[in-house]
Design a protein around this motif. Structure first.
Motif, PDB file in Angstrom:
ATOM      1  N   ARG A  19      28.164 -37.887 -16.931  1.00  0.00           N
ATOM      2  CA  ARG A  19      29.198 -37.558 -17.919  1.00  0.00           C
ATOM      3  C   ARG A  19      28.982 -36.119 -18.363  1.00  0.00           C
ATOM      4  NH1 ARG A  19      33.845 -37.242 -19.855  1.00  0.00           N
ATOM      5  NH2 ARG A  19      34.500 -38.473 -21.684  1.00  0.00           N
ATOM      6  N   GLY A  20      29.935 -35.247 -18.040  1.00  0.00           N
ATOM      7  CA  GLY A  20      29.814 -33.831 -18.363  1.00  0.00           C
ATOM      8  C   GLY A  20      29.752 -33.017 -17.086  1.00  0.00           C
ATOM      9  N   GLY A  25      25.291 -30.814 -15.886  1.00  0.00           N
ATOM     10  CA  GLY A  25      25.858 -32.021 -15.310  1.00  0.00           C
ATOM     11  C   GLY A  25      26.016 -31.905 -13.807  1.00  0.00           C
ATOM     12  N   PRO A  43      33.812 -35.064 -15.858  1.00  0.00           N
ATOM     13  CA  PRO A  43      33.830 -33.947 -16.812  1.00  0.00           C
ATOM     14  C   PRO A  43      34.549 -34.331 -18.092  1.00  0.00           C
ATOM     15  CG  PRO A  43      34.611 -33.273 -14.630  1.00  0.00           C
ATOM     16  CD  PRO A  43      34.588 -34.772 -14.654  1.00  0.00           C
ATOM     17  N   VAL A  44      34.184 -33.652 -19.173  1.00  0.00           N
ATOM     18  CA  VAL A  44      34.883 -33.838 -20.439  1.00  0.00           C
ATOM     19  C   VAL A  44      36.246 -33.166 -20.389  1.00  0.00           C
ATOM     20  CG1 VAL A  44      34.833 -33.276 -22.910  1.00  0.00           C
ATOM     21  CG2 VAL A  44      32.754 -34.064 -21.753  1.00  0.00           C
ATOM     22  N   VAL A  81      24.121 -38.521 -19.536  1.00  0.00           N
ATOM     23  CA  VAL A  81      24.959 -37.911 -20.560  1.00  0.00           C
ATOM     24  C   VAL A  81      24.571 -36.437 -20.658  1.00  0.00           C
ATOM     25  CG1 VAL A  81      25.618 -37.884 -22.988  1.00  0.00           C
ATOM     26  CG2 VAL A  81      25.260 -40.069 -21.807  1.00  0.00           C
ATOM     27  N   THR A  83      26.820 -33.905 -21.814  1.00  0.00           N
ATOM     28  CA  THR A  83      27.918 -33.284 -22.553  1.00  0.00           C
ATOM     29  C   THR A  83      27.344 -32.392 -23.657  1.00  0.00           C
ATOM     30  OG1 THR A  83      28.005 -35.315 -23.875  1.00  0.00           O
ATOM     31  CG2 THR A  83      29.559 -35.135 -22.064  1.00  0.00           C
ATOM     32  N   ASP A  84      28.206 -31.853 -24.515  1.00  0.00           N
ATOM     33  CA  ASP A  84      27.722 -31.061 -25.645  1.00  0.00           C
ATOM     34  C   ASP A  84      26.843 -31.927 -26.552  1.00  0.00           C
ATOM     35  OD1 ASP A  84      29.079 -28.874 -24.724  1.00  0.00           O
ATOM     36  OD2 ASP A  84      30.753 -29.045 -26.137  1.00  0.00           O
ATOM     37  N   ARG A  87      28.149 -34.606 -29.023  1.00  0.00           N
ATOM     38  CA  ARG A  87      28.774 -35.858 -28.605  1.00  0.00           C
ATOM     39  C   ARG A  87      27.838 -36.733 -27.769  1.00  0.00           C
ATOM     40  NH1 ARG A  87      34.027 -35.257 -25.415  1.00  0.00           N
ATOM     41  NH2 ARG A  87      33.368 -37.282 -24.594  1.00  0.00           N
ATOM     42  N   HIS A  88      26.564 -36.362 -27.658  1.00  0.00           N
ATOM     43  CA  HIS A  88      25.615 -37.171 -26.894  1.00  0.00           C
ATOM     44  C   HIS A  88      25.588 -38.620 -27.356  1.00  0.00           C
ATOM     45  CE1 HIS A  88      22.784 -33.729 -25.307  1.00  0.00           C
ATOM     46  NE2 HIS A  88      23.968 -33.735 -24.746  1.00  0.00           N
ATOM     47  N   ASP A  91      28.818 -40.603 -26.496  1.00  0.00           N
ATOM     48  CA  ASP A  91      28.950 -40.842 -25.066  1.00  0.00           C
ATOM     49  C   ASP A  91      27.923 -41.861 -24.575  1.00  0.00           C
ATOM     50  OD1 ASP A  91      31.099 -39.113 -24.716  1.00  0.00           O
ATOM     51  OD2 ASP A  91      29.823 -37.378 -24.383  1.00  0.00           O
TER      52      ASP A  91
END
Length: 338
Positions: A19-20, A25, A43-44, A81, A83-84, A87-88, A91
């Motif tokens: 995710r990301g 990622g 991707p987000v 995970v 992502t930023d 938002r960990h 997610d």
């Protein structure tokens, strides 16, 4: 250039969702593909890649989106995970609730410990890993076998110092995650040093911290941090910064029975006994970042966070969620003290 090393493939293909779709990622996806996993990259933000990317070096990386991603989570043996940071937690919880077997959350778990609480309180929190690739270095495993021989009380200095604009020369460092207030800064970005120091030397009691926001870089987050803590066996100083050239990274441990030095730039461990006799061991595979990440990924797939600690450490497994949260506690206390 670092030497390239062969990555041993998994005995059976595993289903993995990353995710990301940023640089970290994409690296996770590429490494997992080299291991032989069936990888879906979600991707987000929409990206212009083709629906499926295939190479001769391994199975495909499927490109997922918001319509196909949730279903992929349900059958995933591992969800990464990446992502930023902000938002960990959300997610990771989404993946756990969907039915994914295990989660590997990139560092740090969340911007602060309080923001990580929903994940810590989740009924499946024991299925969560936290990325800690320095644990997968062969040199670090040797360090763990030797550190008790240095004796106590010991002193140690941990350092991770570099020049942030050099990290990604093709991108303005002021626009990167690292420089964002509340998301980046050296305490979050370089948290791996705190993680391995705690594993090596014991649970810290923080005595002092100084964070520097002013400096040569035009960023909102802290540019440098100096920490002092003690454990049952050692007194530790730690310097983390974005403002040093040339870069330096490693740890020096000194005690009544000898000394140890780990230099990450050369992938060497130097052991001095009490008489000053020196033995230096080099670990060239540690200079290949993909090989290190593959070691961590394989352990995350083949073990669980509940596996006996010695087995996890030998395999180069990531940190458990409890360990990841402990480093967040240390970072929060450093901000309060500074």
């Amino acid at each position: 250039m670092p030497e390239r090393h062969v990555v041993d493939r998994l005995p059976e293909a595993a289903r993995v969702v990353v995710r990301g779709g940023g640089s970290i990622g994409q690296r996770h996806a590429r490494v997992l593909r080299l291991l032989g996993a069936e990888v879906g990259l979600w991707p987000v933000r929409p990206r212009p890649e083709p629906a499926t990317a295939r190479t001769s070096s391994g199975p495909s990386i499927d490109r997922l989106d918001d319509s196909s991603g949730p279903a992929a989570l349900r059958s995933a043996q591992l969800v990464v995970v990446a992502t930023d940071t902000g938002r960990h937690v959300a997610d990771a919880i989404e993946a756990l609730d969907a039915g994914a077997a295990r989660i590997l959350v990139e560092k740090p778990v969340a911007p602060t410990r309080i923001q990580a609480e929903p994940l810590a309180a989740h009924g499946r929190s024991s299925d969560v890993w936290v990325a800690a690739p320095l644990r997968a270095h062969q040199a670090f495993r040797q360090l763990m076998t030797l550190v008790a021989g240095v004796g106590a009380p010991a002193s140690a200095h941990v350092r991770c110092q570099s020049w942030l604009p050099d990290w990604r020369p093709d991108r303005d460092y002021r626009e990167s995650y690292s420089g964002r207030l509340g998301q980046g800064g050296v305490l979050r970005d370089l948290v791996h040093e705190l993680d391995y120091a705690e594993l090596l030397l014991g649970r810290p009691t923080l005595l002092g911290a100084h964070l520097e926001h002013r400096g040569p870089l035009d960023i909102e987050a802290e540019q440098a941090a100096t920490l002092l803590w003690c454990t049952e066996t050692a007194t530790v100083t730690c310097r983390l910064d974005y403002v040093t050239r040339p870069a330096t990274r490693g740890i020096a441990v000194r005690g009544p029975d000898g000394a140890l030095d780990w230099d990450l730039s050369t992938a060497t461990v130097t052991h001095l006994d009490a008489t000053g006799r020196t033995a230096t061991t080099r670990f060239p595979a540690d200079l290949d970042r993909d090989s290190v990440m593959a070691r961590q990924a394989r352990a995350a797939l083949e073990l669980t966070p509940g596996t006996e600690p010695a087995q996890r450490h030998t395999a180069g497994a990531p940190a458990t969620l409890a360990e990841g949260l402990a480093t967040l506690d240390l970072c929060d206390r450093a901000r309060e003290l500074s």
